[in-house]
Enzyme design. Structure first.
Site, PDB file in Angstrom:
ATOM      1  N   VAL A   1      -1.282   0.105   9.866  1.00 42.12           N
ATOM      2  CA  VAL A   1      -0.995   0.832   8.622  1.00 42.12           C
ATOM      3  C   VAL A   1      -2.267   1.242   7.880  1.00 42.12           C
ATOM      4  O   VAL A   1      -2.195   1.879   6.830  1.00 42.12           O
ATOM      5  CB  VAL A   1      -0.045   0.047   7.692  1.00 42.12           C
ATOM      6  CG1 VAL A   1       1.296  -0.183   8.345  1.00 42.12           C
ATOM      7  CG2 VAL A   1      -0.687  -1.249   7.220  1.00 42.12           C
TER       8      VAL A   1
ATOM      9  N   ASN B   1       5.982  -4.010   4.909  1.00 38.31           N
ATOM     10  CA  ASN B   1       5.644  -5.436   4.809  1.00 38.31           C
ATOM     11  C   ASN B   1       4.157  -5.746   4.990  1.00 38.31           C
ATOM     12  O   ASN B   1       3.637  -6.640   4.325  1.00 38.31           O
ATOM     13  CB  ASN B   1       6.458  -6.198   5.867  1.00 38.31           C
ATOM     14  CG  ASN B   1       5.961  -7.614   6.030  1.00 38.31           C
ATOM     15  OD1 ASN B   1       6.193  -8.467   5.170  1.00 38.31           O
ATOM     16  ND2 ASN B   1       5.238  -7.882   7.110  1.00 38.31           N
TER      17      ASN B   1
ATOM     18  N   LYS C   1      -0.355  -4.885  -5.591  1.00 41.82           N
ATOM     19  CA  LYS C   1       1.017  -5.402  -5.647  1.00 41.82           C
ATOM     20  C   LYS C   1       1.698  -4.964  -6.951  1.00 41.82           C
ATOM     21  O   LYS C   1       2.904  -4.699  -6.972  1.00 41.82           O
ATOM     22  CB  LYS C   1       1.031  -6.921  -5.494  1.00 41.82           C
ATOM     23  CG  LYS C   1       0.605  -7.399  -4.110  1.00 41.82           C
ATOM     24  CD  LYS C   1       1.513  -6.858  -3.004  1.00 41.82           C
ATOM     25  CE  LYS C   1       1.095  -7.328  -1.619  1.00 41.82           C
ATOM     26  NZ  LYS C   1       1.944  -6.812  -0.553  1.00 41.82           N
TER      27      LYS C   1
ATOM     28  N   TYR D   1      -5.726  -7.234  -4.647  1.00 36.10           N
ATOM     29  CA  TYR D   1      -4.374  -7.683  -4.267  1.00 36.10           C
ATOM     30  C   TYR D   1      -3.431  -7.550  -5.459  1.00 36.10           C
ATOM     31  O   TYR D   1      -2.356  -6.957  -5.359  1.00 36.10           O
ATOM     32  CB  TYR D   1      -4.425  -9.138  -3.774  1.00 36.10           C
ATOM     33  CG  TYR D   1      -3.118  -9.601  -3.164  1.00 36.10           C
ATOM     34  CD1 TYR D   1      -2.795  -9.300  -1.846  1.00 36.10           C
ATOM     35  CD2 TYR D   1      -2.194 -10.333  -3.907  1.00 36.10           C
ATOM     36  CE1 TYR D   1      -1.595  -9.712  -1.282  1.00 36.10           C
ATOM     37  CE2 TYR D   1      -0.992 -10.746  -3.350  1.00 36.10           C
ATOM     38  CZ  TYR D   1      -0.692 -10.437  -2.039  1.00 36.10           C
ATOM     39  OH  TYR D   1       0.504 -10.847  -1.487  1.00 36.10           O
TER      40      TYR D   1
ATOM     41  N   ALA E   1      -3.798  -5.759  -8.133  1.00 33.00           N
ATOM     42  CA  ALA E   1      -3.685  -4.353  -8.539  1.00 33.00           C
ATOM     43  C   ALA E   1      -2.698  -3.616  -7.640  1.00 33.00           C
ATOM     44  O   ALA E   1      -1.815  -2.894  -8.115  1.00 33.00           O
ATOM     45  CB  ALA E   1      -5.065  -3.689  -8.478  1.00 33.00           C
TER      46      ALA E   1
END
Ligand SMILES: NC(=O)c1ccc[n+]([C@@H]2O[C@H](COP(=O)([O-])OP(=O)(O)OC[C@H]3O[C@@H](n4cnc5c(N)ncnc54)[C@H](O)[C@@H]3O)[C@@H](O)[C@H]2O)c1
Length: 262
Positions: free
Chosen positions: A74, A100, A171, A167, A169
């Site tokens: 990804v 995910n 999420k 992380y 930011a």
């Protein structure tokens, strides 16, 4: 639905559905894959690590389900476009997408190179846009689809344990991307929801769980007083993927032992 045909349990079945899950060779993505396989979906297990993806396919098939493995990194937007087109070309449909795959690199923001920020934004946030756009085109055509984004309790609060700025930011962005896309596509039959887990016992949390002080703080901060097992996410995946949640969109489902309740 008439009273005679009502069955709550049948709402959780995924017969004839095709699900694509990014980063599903291990951790929470693997649990989503096994769960959907058991509920009778065909599962496209995608990961950067093909042997891991193939192992999950075997697990699903050994349990009587149907699955195939896809190499999908990804971090590569062109690959996202190509692989989703190939999945739709092969299976002629895509009904469930779980965005995910995710990553973290815990270091002080003042020393963080731009490349680290860019990498985490791509893997945690841009891929959610790219995969949703590509799969969404087919879902919108069919007027049917469920997208599940992996957020985190750290997308709902600012952290505080150790520096993990990109992380938190990304999420946080995933939380509002979920709401914004849910609003945009709600009238077109495509639902978009997110799961916000607490610390789960996967490879991602080894650095935290192997640090005695951080582990103690995290457990004491959690009303249920423990980390989650990966299998404890299965119910959230199945609920949001299936017609059991047919009136649910734009929701952030915390699976957090009460973390966000206090
Ligand atoms: N474990 C937790 O405590 C926790 C808590 C909240 C949110 N989450 C989120 O849940 C998701 C899954 O986390 P996990 O704990 O299962 O992670 P994990 O590290 O255990 O597993 C990640 C999987 O993704 C694959 N992967 C890594 N980079 C990839 C890439 N570029 N492209 C495709 N696949 C890639 C890995 O090979 C692995 O199979 C992440 O988005 C994470 O942020 C996890």
């Amino acid at each position: 639905m008439s009273e005679n045909t009502f069955s709550a349990i049948s709402q959780f079945r995924l017969d004839k559905e095709v699900a694509l899950i990014t980063g599903s060779g291990d951790g929470l993505g693997r649990i989503a894959a096994l769960t959907f396989g058991e509920a009778s979906a065909h599962v496209c297990v995608s990961d950067i690590d093909m042997p891991l993806a193939e192992k999950v396919v075997r697990e699903i098939e050994d349990a009587g389900g149907s699955a195939d493995a896809w190499h999908l990194d990804v971090a590569d937007n062109e690959q996202i476009v190509r692989v989703i087109a190939e999945v739709v070309g092969k299976h002629k449909q895509i009904d469930i997408l779980v965005n995910n795959a995710g990553t973290a690199q815990r270091e002080p923001t003042e020393d963080m190179p731009l490349e680290v920020w860019d990498k985490i934004v791509q893997i945690n946030q841009t891929q959610v846009f790219m995969c949703s756009r590509e799969a969404g085109q087919h879902m919108l055509k069919e007027k049917k689809g469920s997208i599940i984004n992996m957020a985190s309790i750290m997308g709902l609060v600012g952290g505080g344990f150790y520096p993990n700025f990109p992380y938190h930011a990304t999420k946080g962005a995933v939380v509002n991307m979920t709401r914004a896309l849910a609003a945009e596509w709600a009238a077109h039959g495509v639902r978009v929801n997110a799961i916000a887990p607490t610390f789960v016992k996967t490879n991602l949390t080894i650095p935290l769980r192997s640090n005695e002080t951080l582990s103690r703080i995290a457990i004491e901060r959690t009303p249920m007083g423990r980390f989650a097992e990966p299998e404890e996410l299965a119910g959230a995946f199945l609920f949001l993927a299936s017609s059991a949640s047919s009136m649910v969109t734009g929701h952030i489902l915390a699976v957090d032992g009460g973390w966000t309740a206090i």
